[in-house]
Structures are given as C-alpha cells and as structure tokens.
Design a protein around this motif. Structure first.
Motif, PDB file in Angstrom:
ATOM      1  N   VAL A  39       7.976  14.266  -3.146  1.00  0.00           N
ATOM      2  CA  VAL A  39       6.915  14.322  -4.156  1.00  0.00           C
ATOM      3  C   VAL A  39       7.560  14.292  -5.537  1.00  0.00           C
ATOM      4  CG1 VAL A  39       5.203  15.479  -2.724  1.00  0.00           C
ATOM      5  CG2 VAL A  39       6.773  16.846  -4.046  1.00  0.00           C
ATOM      6  N   THR A  40       6.855  13.687  -6.471  1.00  0.00           N
ATOM      7  CA  THR A  40       7.376  13.587  -7.831  1.00  0.00           C
ATOM      8  C   THR A  40       7.179  14.914  -8.571  1.00  0.00           C
ATOM      9  OG1 THR A  40       5.281  12.843  -8.776  1.00  0.00           O
ATOM     10  CG2 THR A  40       6.755  11.138  -7.890  1.00  0.00           C
ATOM     11  N   LYS A  42       5.624  15.244 -11.318  1.00  0.00           N
ATOM     12  CA  LYS A  42       4.226  15.262 -11.747  1.00  0.00           C
ATOM     13  C   LYS A  42       3.307  15.726 -10.609  1.00  0.00           C
ATOM     14  CE  LYS A  42       0.664  12.314 -13.758  1.00  0.00           C
ATOM     15  NZ  LYS A  42       0.315  10.980 -14.241  1.00  0.00           N
ATOM     16  N   GLN A  43       3.547  15.221  -9.395  1.00  0.00           N
ATOM     17  CA  GLN A  43       2.728  15.622  -8.246  1.00  0.00           C
ATOM     18  C   GLN A  43       2.882  17.106  -7.940  1.00  0.00           C
ATOM     19  OE1 GLN A  43       4.334  12.786  -5.468  1.00  0.00           O
ATOM     20  NE2 GLN A  43       2.597  11.404  -5.701  1.00  0.00           N
ATOM     21  N   ASP A  46       0.530  19.116 -10.073  1.00  0.00           N
ATOM     22  CA  ASP A  46      -0.861  18.668 -10.120  1.00  0.00           C
ATOM     23  C   ASP A  46      -1.711  19.330  -9.025  1.00  0.00           C
ATOM     24  OD1 ASP A  46      -3.267  17.305 -10.212  1.00  0.00           O
ATOM     25  OD2 ASP A  46      -2.375  15.314 -10.165  1.00  0.00           O
ATOM     26  N   PHE A  49      -3.836  16.912  -6.960  1.00  0.00           N
ATOM     27  CA  PHE A  49      -3.053  16.192  -5.949  1.00  0.00           C
ATOM     28  C   PHE A  49      -2.965  17.021  -4.676  1.00  0.00           C
ATOM     29  CE2 PHE A  49       1.099  15.698  -3.885  1.00  0.00           C
ATOM     30  CZ  PHE A  49       1.042  14.369  -3.508  1.00  0.00           C
ATOM     31  N   SER A  52      -6.248  17.239  -2.841  1.00  0.00           N
ATOM     32  CA  SER A  52      -6.516  15.953  -2.175  1.00  0.00           C
ATOM     33  C   SER A  52      -5.675  15.806  -0.915  1.00  0.00           C
ATOM     34  CB  SER A  52      -6.225  14.789  -3.117  1.00  0.00           C
ATOM     35  OG  SER A  52      -7.063  14.852  -4.231  1.00  0.00           O
ATOM     36  N   HIS A  71       7.993   7.994  -0.082  1.00  0.00           N
ATOM     37  CA  HIS A  71       6.963   8.361  -1.061  1.00  0.00           C
ATOM     38  C   HIS A  71       5.605   7.879  -0.569  1.00  0.00           C
ATOM     39  CE1 HIS A  71       9.263   9.799  -4.512  1.00  0.00           C
ATOM     40  NE2 HIS A  71      10.128   8.828  -4.309  1.00  0.00           N
ATOM     41  N   LEU A  73       2.105   6.064  -1.273  1.00  0.00           N
ATOM     42  CA  LEU A  73       1.717   4.999  -2.196  1.00  0.00           C
ATOM     43  C   LEU A  73       0.565   5.480  -3.046  1.00  0.00           C
ATOM     44  CD1 LEU A  73       1.837   1.780   0.012  1.00  0.00           C
ATOM     45  CD2 LEU A  73       3.615   2.761  -1.430  1.00  0.00           C
ATOM     46  N   ASP A  74       0.659   5.270  -4.336  1.00  0.00           N
ATOM     47  CA  ASP A  74      -0.406   5.723  -5.226  1.00  0.00           C
ATOM     48  C   ASP A  74      -1.494   4.683  -5.400  1.00  0.00           C
ATOM     49  OD1 ASP A  74       0.971   3.904  -6.742  1.00  0.00           O
ATOM     50  OD2 ASP A  74       1.342   5.245  -8.419  1.00  0.00           O
ATOM     51  N   ASN A  75      -1.312   3.505  -4.805  1.00  0.00           N
ATOM     52  CA  ASN A  75      -2.325   2.460  -4.942  1.00  0.00           C
ATOM     53  C   ASN A  75      -3.065   2.199  -3.639  1.00  0.00           C
ATOM     54  OD1 ASN A  75      -0.140   1.372  -3.688  1.00  0.00           O
ATOM     55  ND2 ASN A  75      -0.072  -0.485  -4.888  1.00  0.00           N
ATOM     56  N   ASP A  76      -2.901   3.059  -2.662  1.00  0.00           N
ATOM     57  CA  ASP A  76      -3.620   2.990  -1.395  1.00  0.00           C
ATOM     58  C   ASP A  76      -3.351   1.674  -0.704  1.00  0.00           C
ATOM     59  OD1 ASP A  76      -5.232   4.181   0.522  1.00  0.00           O
ATOM     60  OD2 ASP A  76      -7.081   3.561  -0.411  1.00  0.00           O
TER      61      ASP A  76
END
Length: 84
Positions: A39-40, A42-43, A46, A49, A52, A71, A73-76
């Motif tokens: 996880v980043t 930022k994640q 959050d 996050f 979710s 990782h 994917l943040d774009n599904d």
C-alpha cells in the motif's frame, strides 16, 4: 492505460481479499497463491480507502492487481475507449 496491450495483460491479475490488518492487505489469486499487497503512503493515511477495502473484502469481490508490483489497480477494470 489500455488493457489490450499484451505486456500489460500479463502484469494484471485477479484476486480476492483474504485479510485486512492495517497496514497489510492479503489477497488470494485465482490460482490460490496468497500475496501481501503493497500500500502507498497515501493509502495508509486514507480512512476511506480502508473502509472501501473492508467492504470489498466482506462482499468477496474480485479485484485487479499488478502482479509485478503487488499493488492494487486504482483504475479498476476500465479500458480506454477507442477514438472514433
């Protein structure tokens, strides 16, 4: 990013979340392999996050991940539409 790129397809896998223990997410791949997801920063910070992720885990939803980087994917599963 286009999912029809053959190199990219080989890097994307599908998995279910098996455990969420901040800051670690464990997934199980389609072939039964257990992996820890990176996880980043930022994640990690959050709360939305993490909420979710827990909802996805409880629902048993399959999610995409990058096999090489471990990782999510943040774009599904989206594919960019072709230009007309």
């Amino acid at each position: 990013m286009l999912l029809d790129d053959s190199n990219l397809i080989n890097e994307i896998g599908c998995a279910q979340i098996k455990e969420v223990a901040f800051p670690t997410i464990t997934i199980e791949t389609e072939d039964g392999q257990l992996l820890k997801i990176n996880v980043t920063k930022k994640q990690k910070q959050d709360p939305i996050f993490w909420k979710s992720i827990k909802d996805i885990w409880q629902a048993g939803i399959w999610i995409p991940f990058n096999k090489k980087l471990s990782h999510l994917l943040d774009n599904d599963w989206l594919v960019e539409p072709a230009m007309a």
